[in-house]
Design a protein around this motif. Structure first.
Motif, PDB file in Angstrom:
ATOM      1  N   LEU A 278       0.844  -1.192   0.000  1.00 32.38           N
ATOM      2  CA  LEU A 278       0.000   0.000   0.000  1.00 32.38           C
ATOM      3  C   LEU A 278       0.880   1.242   0.000  1.00 32.38           C
ATOM      4  CD1 LEU A 278      -2.836   1.251   0.224  1.00 32.38           C
ATOM      5  CD2 LEU A 278      -2.592   1.091   2.710  1.00 32.38           C
ATOM      6  N   VAL A 279       0.607   2.151  -0.912  1.00 30.96           N
ATOM      7  CA  VAL A 279       1.400   3.373  -1.041  1.00 30.96           C
ATOM      8  C   VAL A 279       0.659   4.568  -0.450  1.00 30.96           C
ATOM      9  CG1 VAL A 279       2.371   4.997  -2.712  1.00 30.96           C
ATOM     10  CG2 VAL A 279       2.559   2.538  -3.112  1.00 30.96           C
ATOM     11  N   ALA A 280      -0.624   4.686  -0.777  1.00 29.30           N
ATOM     12  CA  ALA A 280      -1.393   5.850  -0.338  1.00 29.30           C
ATOM     13  C   ALA A 280      -2.862   5.483  -0.296  1.00 29.30           C
ATOM     14  CB  ALA A 280      -1.179   7.038  -1.274  1.00 29.30           C
ATOM     15  N   SER A 281      -3.596   6.134   0.606  1.00 33.63           N
ATOM     16  CA  SER A 281      -5.027   5.883   0.724  1.00 33.63           C
ATOM     17  C   SER A 281      -5.739   7.177   1.055  1.00 33.63           C
ATOM     18  CB  SER A 281      -5.308   4.833   1.781  1.00 33.63           C
ATOM     19  OG  SER A 281      -4.860   5.272   3.050  1.00 33.63           O
ATOM     20  N   ILE A 282      -7.024   7.224   0.699  1.00 37.98           N
ATOM     21  CA  ILE A 282      -7.867   8.374   1.028  1.00 37.98           C
ATOM     22  C   ILE A 282      -9.258   7.856   1.348  1.00 37.98           C
ATOM     23  CG2 ILE A 282      -8.398   8.806  -1.423  1.00 37.98           C
ATOM     24  CD1 ILE A 282      -8.457  11.834  -0.682  1.00 37.98           C
ATOM     25  N   THR A 283      -9.806   8.332   2.456  1.00 36.29           N
ATOM     26  CA  THR A 283     -11.104   7.831   2.903  1.00 36.29           C
ATOM     27  C   THR A 283     -12.235   8.442   2.089  1.00 36.29           C
ATOM     28  OG1 THR A 283     -11.266   9.600   4.550  1.00 36.29           O
ATOM     29  CG2 THR A 283     -10.241   7.523   5.249  1.00 36.29           C
ATOM     30  N   SER A 284     -13.398   7.777   2.168  1.00 33.93           N
ATOM     31  CA  SER A 284     -14.563   8.273   1.447  1.00 33.93           C
ATOM     32  C   SER A 284     -15.193   9.460   2.157  1.00 33.93           C
ATOM     33  CB  SER A 284     -15.599   7.166   1.293  1.00 33.93           C
ATOM     34  OG  SER A 284     -15.979   6.677   2.562  1.00 33.93           O
ATOM     35  N   VAL A 285     -15.110   9.465   3.495  1.00 32.92           N
ATOM     36  CA  VAL A 285     -15.675  10.555   4.283  1.00 32.92           C
ATOM     37  C   VAL A 285     -14.537  11.364   4.880  1.00 32.92           C
ATOM     38  CG1 VAL A 285     -17.127  11.159   6.254  1.00 32.92           C
ATOM     39  CG2 VAL A 285     -17.711   9.186   4.817  1.00 32.92           C
ATOM     40  N   GLY A 286     -14.537  12.619   4.603  1.00 39.18           N
ATOM     41  CA  GLY A 286     -13.507  13.482   5.171  1.00 39.18           C
ATOM     42  C   GLY A 286     -12.236  13.576   4.361  1.00 39.18           C
ATOM     43  N   GLY A 287     -12.036  12.631   3.444  1.00 42.40           N
ATOM     44  CA  GLY A 287     -10.848  12.689   2.602  1.00 42.40           C
ATOM     45  C   GLY A 287      -9.545  12.591   3.373  1.00 42.40           C
ATOM     46  N   VAL A 288      -9.519  11.762   4.420  1.00 44.98           N
ATOM     47  CA  VAL A 288      -8.305  11.604   5.222  1.00 44.98           C
ATOM     48  C   VAL A 288      -7.290  10.788   4.424  1.00 44.98           C
ATOM     49  CG1 VAL A 288      -7.332  10.707   7.356  1.00 44.98           C
ATOM     50  CG2 VAL A 288      -9.627  11.732   7.358  1.00 44.98           C
ATOM     51  N   ARG A 289      -6.067  11.304   4.353  1.00 42.56           N
ATOM     52  CA  ARG A 289      -5.014  10.671   3.562  1.00 42.56           C
ATOM     53  C   ARG A 289      -3.994   9.994   4.461  1.00 42.56           C
ATOM     54  NH1 ARG A 289      -6.365  15.578   1.212  1.00 42.56           N
ATOM     55  NH2 ARG A 289      -6.636  15.578  -1.073  1.00 42.56           N
ATOM     56  N   ASN A 290      -3.490   8.869   4.006  1.00 43.83           N
ATOM     57  CA  ASN A 290      -2.384   8.188   4.663  1.00 43.83           C
ATOM     58  C   ASN A 290      -1.391   7.724   3.610  1.00 43.83           C
ATOM     59  OD1 ASN A 290      -2.845   7.852   7.713  1.00 43.83           O
ATOM     60  ND2 ASN A 290      -4.839   7.344   6.857  1.00 43.83           N
ATOM     61  N   TYR A 291      -0.109   7.698   4.013  1.00 38.20           N
ATOM     62  CA  TYR A 291       0.953   7.351   3.076  1.00 38.20           C
ATOM     63  C   TYR A 291       1.937   6.377   3.716  1.00 38.20           C
ATOM     64  CZ  TYR A 291      -0.728  11.514   0.668  1.00 38.20           C
ATOM     65  OH  TYR A 291      -1.518  12.442   0.035  1.00 38.20           O
ATOM     66  N   ALA A 292       2.524   5.558   2.870  1.00 38.28           N
ATOM     67  CA  ALA A 292       3.655   4.757   3.315  1.00 38.28           C
ATOM     68  C   ALA A 292       4.811   5.696   3.644  1.00 38.28           C
ATOM     69  CB  ALA A 292       4.059   3.775   2.218  1.00 38.28           C
ATOM     70  N   ASP A 293       5.615   5.313   4.620  1.00 36.09           N
ATOM     71  CA  ASP A 293       6.734   6.163   5.029  1.00 36.09           C
ATOM     72  C   ASP A 293       7.667   6.471   3.858  1.00 36.09           C
ATOM     73  OD1 ASP A 293       7.155   4.702   8.354  1.00 36.09           O
ATOM     74  OD2 ASP A 293       5.823   6.284   7.619  1.00 36.09           O
ATOM     75  N   SER A 294       7.808   5.518   2.964  1.00 33.23           N
ATOM     76  CA  SER A 294       8.756   5.668   1.861  1.00 33.23           C
ATOM     77  C   SER A 294       8.355   6.755   0.856  1.00 33.23           C
ATOM     78  CB  SER A 294       8.913   4.333   1.129  1.00 33.23           C
ATOM     79  OG  SER A 294       7.662   3.897   0.633  1.00 33.23           O
ATOM     80  N   VAL A 295       7.080   7.181   0.874  1.00 36.06           N
ATOM     81  CA  VAL A 295       6.630   8.171  -0.108  1.00 36.06           C
ATOM     82  C   VAL A 295       6.123   9.461   0.542  1.00 36.06           C
ATOM     83  CG1 VAL A 295       6.014   6.297  -1.676  1.00 36.06           C
ATOM     84  CG2 VAL A 295       4.224   7.384  -0.298  1.00 36.06           C
ATOM     85  N   LYS A 296       6.103   9.518   1.859  1.00 32.64           N
ATOM     86  CA  LYS A 296       5.615  10.724   2.538  1.00 32.64           C
ATOM     87  C   LYS A 296       6.409  11.941   2.114  1.00 32.64           C
ATOM     88  CE  LYS A 296       3.613   8.815   6.767  1.00 32.64           C
ATOM     89  NZ  LYS A 296       3.782   8.600   8.218  1.00 32.64           N
ATOM     90  N   GLY A 297       5.684  13.015   1.825  1.00 32.08           N
ATOM     91  CA  GLY A 297       6.321  14.252   1.406  1.00 32.08           C
ATOM     92  C   GLY A 297       6.616  14.316  -0.081  1.00 32.08           C
ATOM     93  N   ARG A 298       6.453  13.188  -0.778  1.00 35.10           N
ATOM     94  CA  ARG A 298       6.734  13.158  -2.220  1.00 35.10           C
ATOM     95  C   ARG A 298       5.486  12.846  -3.053  1.00 35.10           C
ATOM     96  NH1 ARG A 298       9.981   9.382  -4.261  1.00 35.10           N
ATOM     97  NH2 ARG A 298       9.529   7.808  -2.654  1.00 35.10           N
ATOM     98  N   PHE A 299       4.610  12.008  -2.508  1.00 30.58           N
ATOM     99  CA  PHE A 299       3.404  11.580  -3.227  1.00 30.58           C
ATOM    100  C   PHE A 299       2.179  12.228  -2.594  1.00 30.58           C
ATOM    101  CE2 PHE A 299       4.882   7.157  -4.911  1.00 30.58           C
ATOM    102  CZ  PHE A 299       6.024   7.751  -5.439  1.00 30.58           C
TER     103      PHE A 299
END
Length: 120
Positions: free
Chosen positions: A47-68
């Motif tokens: 998993l690289v990145a995700s975004i929720t359906s409600v609120g649009g909360v984003r999460n990223y893998a540590d390896s791509v944070k700040g770049r993706f």
């Protein structure tokens, strides 16, 4: 027919950028959590990145944070992955995924994947 179709992959030099798109047809993305995964040769799908359906909360893998950056456009029924400062280790097939949990079941759709190659 339910489909997720990725586009935007390709060959890019280290430090470059790409923007992946994933367009849905046959269903509406707005109720789904949306994810981007990637799989390099000989490795597991991560998993690289995700975004929720409600609120649009984003999460990223540590390896791509700040770049993706993952984003969604519900009006266009599309999810995006903006990838900056690309590194050779970002080389992989990238897959988009739409996931919806329902009572007693879940719905899980995958795209066919798009190749991203980072090389000089």
């Amino acid at each position: 027919q339910v489909q997720l179709v990725e586009s935007g992959g390709g060959l890019v030099q280290p430090g470059g950028s790409l923007r992946l798109s994933c367009a849905a047809s046959g269903f509406t993305l707005s109720s789904y959590a949306l994810n981007w995964y990637r799989q390099a040769p000989g490795k597991e799908r991560d998993l690289v990145a995700s975004i929720t359906s409600v609120g649009g909360v984003r999460n990223y893998a540590d390896s791509v944070k700040g770049r993706f950056t993952i984003s969604r456009d519900n009006a266009r029924n599309t999810v995006f992955l903006q990838m900056n400062s690309l590194k050779p280790e970002d080389t992989a097939v990238y897959y988009c995924n739409a996931f919806l949990r329902r009572v007693g079941t879940s719905v899980d759709y995958w795209g066919q994947g798009t190749q991203v190659t980072v090389s000089s």
